[in-house]
Design a protein around this motif. Structure first.
Motif, mmCIF file in Angstrom:
data_model
loop_
_atom_site.group_PDB
_atom_site.id
_atom_site.type_symbol
_atom_site.label_atom_id
_atom_site.label_comp_id
_atom_site.label_asym_id
_atom_site.label_seq_id
_atom_site.Cartn_x
_atom_site.Cartn_y
_atom_site.Cartn_z
ATOM 1 N N GLU A 85 1.237 4.260 -2.758
ATOM 2 C CA GLU A 85 1.106 5.670 -2.387
ATOM 3 C C GLU A 85 2.309 6.471 -2.880
ATOM 4 O O GLU A 85 2.157 7.600 -3.363
ATOM 5 C CB GLU A 85 0.984 5.796 -0.866
ATOM 6 C CG GLU A 85 -0.353 5.308 -0.327
ATOM 7 C CD GLU A 85 -0.366 5.227 1.198
ATOM 8 O OE1 GLU A 85 0.729 5.410 1.806
ATOM 9 O OE2 GLU A 85 -1.440 4.990 1.766
ATOM 10 N N TYR A 86 3.495 5.891 -2.766
ATOM 11 C CA TYR A 86 4.695 6.595 -3.222
ATOM 12 C C TYR A 86 4.661 6.803 -4.731
ATOM 13 O O TYR A 86 4.965 7.897 -5.221
ATOM 14 C CB TYR A 86 5.957 5.820 -2.837
ATOM 15 C CG TYR A 86 7.208 6.459 -3.392
ATOM 16 C CD1 TYR A 86 7.754 7.584 -2.792
ATOM 17 C CD2 TYR A 86 7.822 5.964 -4.543
ATOM 18 C CE1 TYR A 86 8.883 8.201 -3.311
ATOM 19 C CE2 TYR A 86 8.961 6.577 -5.066
ATOM 20 C CZ TYR A 86 9.481 7.684 -4.449
ATOM 21 O OH TYR A 86 10.589 8.299 -4.965
ATOM 22 N N MET A 95 0.838 -1.191 0.000
ATOM 23 C CA MET A 95 0.000 0.000 0.000
ATOM 24 C C MET A 95 0.882 1.253 0.000
ATOM 25 O O MET A 95 0.618 2.223 -0.723
ATOM 26 C CB MET A 95 -0.918 -0.009 1.215
ATOM 27 C CG MET A 95 -1.895 1.157 1.261
ATOM 28 S SD MET A 95 -3.037 1.030 2.671
ATOM 29 C CE MET A 95 -1.887 1.325 4.027
ATOM 30 N N ARG A 96 1.978 1.212 0.770
ATOM 31 C CA ARG A 96 2.897 2.346 0.810
ATOM 32 C C ARG A 96 3.629 2.507 -0.524
ATOM 33 O O ARG A 96 3.908 3.631 -0.952
ATOM 34 C CB ARG A 96 3.900 2.154 1.950
ATOM 35 C CG ARG A 96 3.276 2.310 3.318
ATOM 36 C CD ARG A 96 4.235 2.055 4.442
ATOM 37 N NE ARG A 96 3.588 2.242 5.732
ATOM 38 C CZ ARG A 96 4.117 1.887 6.891
ATOM 39 N NH1 ARG A 96 5.323 1.342 6.922
ATOM 40 N NH2 ARG A 96 3.466 2.084 8.013
ATOM 41 N N GLN A 112 2.092 6.965 -6.649
ATOM 42 C CA GLN A 112 1.070 7.972 -6.958
ATOM 43 C C GLN A 112 1.602 9.375 -6.690
ATOM 44 O O GLN A 112 1.309 10.321 -7.426
ATOM 45 C CB GLN A 112 -0.190 7.733 -6.116
ATOM 46 C CG GLN A 112 -1.133 6.695 -6.715
ATOM 47 C CD GLN A 112 -2.476 6.704 -6.003
ATOM 48 O OE1 GLN A 112 -2.564 7.016 -4.819
ATOM 49 N NE2 GLN A 112 -3.523 6.336 -6.712
ATOM 50 N N ALA A 113 2.401 9.507 -5.634
ATOM 51 C CA ALA A 113 2.917 10.821 -5.242
ATOM 52 C C ALA A 113 3.938 11.349 -6.245
ATOM 53 O O ALA A 113 4.253 12.542 -6.230
ATOM 54 C CB ALA A 113 3.553 10.742 -3.852
#
Length: 220
Positions: free
Chosen positions: A209-210, A205-206, A212-213
């Protein structure tokens, strides 16, 4: 698709002559992957078919990639050692007879050093959005023996990594360039420790998120 030069593959095979290993598995993926995945070493299935991350562990990895919207084609898959390390052991068949067979084992430090030019070339020439190490072997190949996946998993690390400066060296040097690395568990780890699955899912999940960022997708 990215491929290491044939002379580097030949060099790795020459440097690992005499070790109890077999086959050679090329890395697989695009030149600008979303993720550079670094595992341990090929297993029996990978060694036979010459394809990284297939079989049960490969299926688990595909699920993790799908959870962040990626597929095999979006990432580059490689490992700290490129041949299958094995040991001989005894297996008891259903009829009670004993047979000798090869079992997978982790690559030794000497073996990883022998194949260091392969991973060094991939790290230096690929342009991943993120390096994800799978398990302790891949993590320690980059960050040193002190690094432990149980302590670092899910953390974003930006730092230099180990590489072999000269072929005759017995110790790694550190790159001048920094890389962004997120360690997580090897997909096969949940077969032996199912309790790790929530940690693995949270790590991925992290990772999502990274990526996507980053806003844009430089691998496309």
């Amino acid at each position: 698709m990215f491929r290491i030069p044939d002379e580097i593959a030949r060099l790795a095979l020459e440097r690992s002559e005499g070790f109890q290993v077999e086959g050679f598995v090329q890395g697989e993926g695009p030149e600008s992957p979303a993720i550079l995945l670094i595992g341990e070493a090929p297993g029996e299935h990978e060694g036979v078919h010459g394809v990284p991350f297939i079989g049960r562990a490969g299926n688990e990895l595909m699920k993790s990639l799908a959870s962040v919207g990626l597929s095999r084609e979006d990432v580059y898959m490689t490992s700290a050692f490129r041949s299958r390390p094995y040991r001989w052991g005894t297996k008891k068949e259903r009829d009670g007879t004993l047979t000798e067979r090869k079992y997978n084992r982790p690559p030794t430090q000497k073996e990883q050093l022998a194949h260091a030019p392969v991973l060094d070339y991939e790290v230096a020439n690929l342009k991943p959005g993120l390096i994800v190490t799978l398990g302790n072997v891949g993590l320690q190949r980059l960050l040193g023996k002190h690094a432990k996946v149980t302590e670092l998993h899910g953390q974003l690390l930006t730092q230099s990594v180990q590489y072999l400066q000269r072929l005759e060296d017995k110790q790694y040097s550190w790159t001048e360039q920094s890389y962004t690395i997120l360690p997580t568990f090897h997909p096969a780890s949940i077969f032996y420790r199912p309790s790790l699955r929530p940690n693995l899912e949270e790590d991925w999940m992290r990772i999502g998120e990274y990526l996507q960022a980053l806003h844009s997708k430089p691998w496309e």
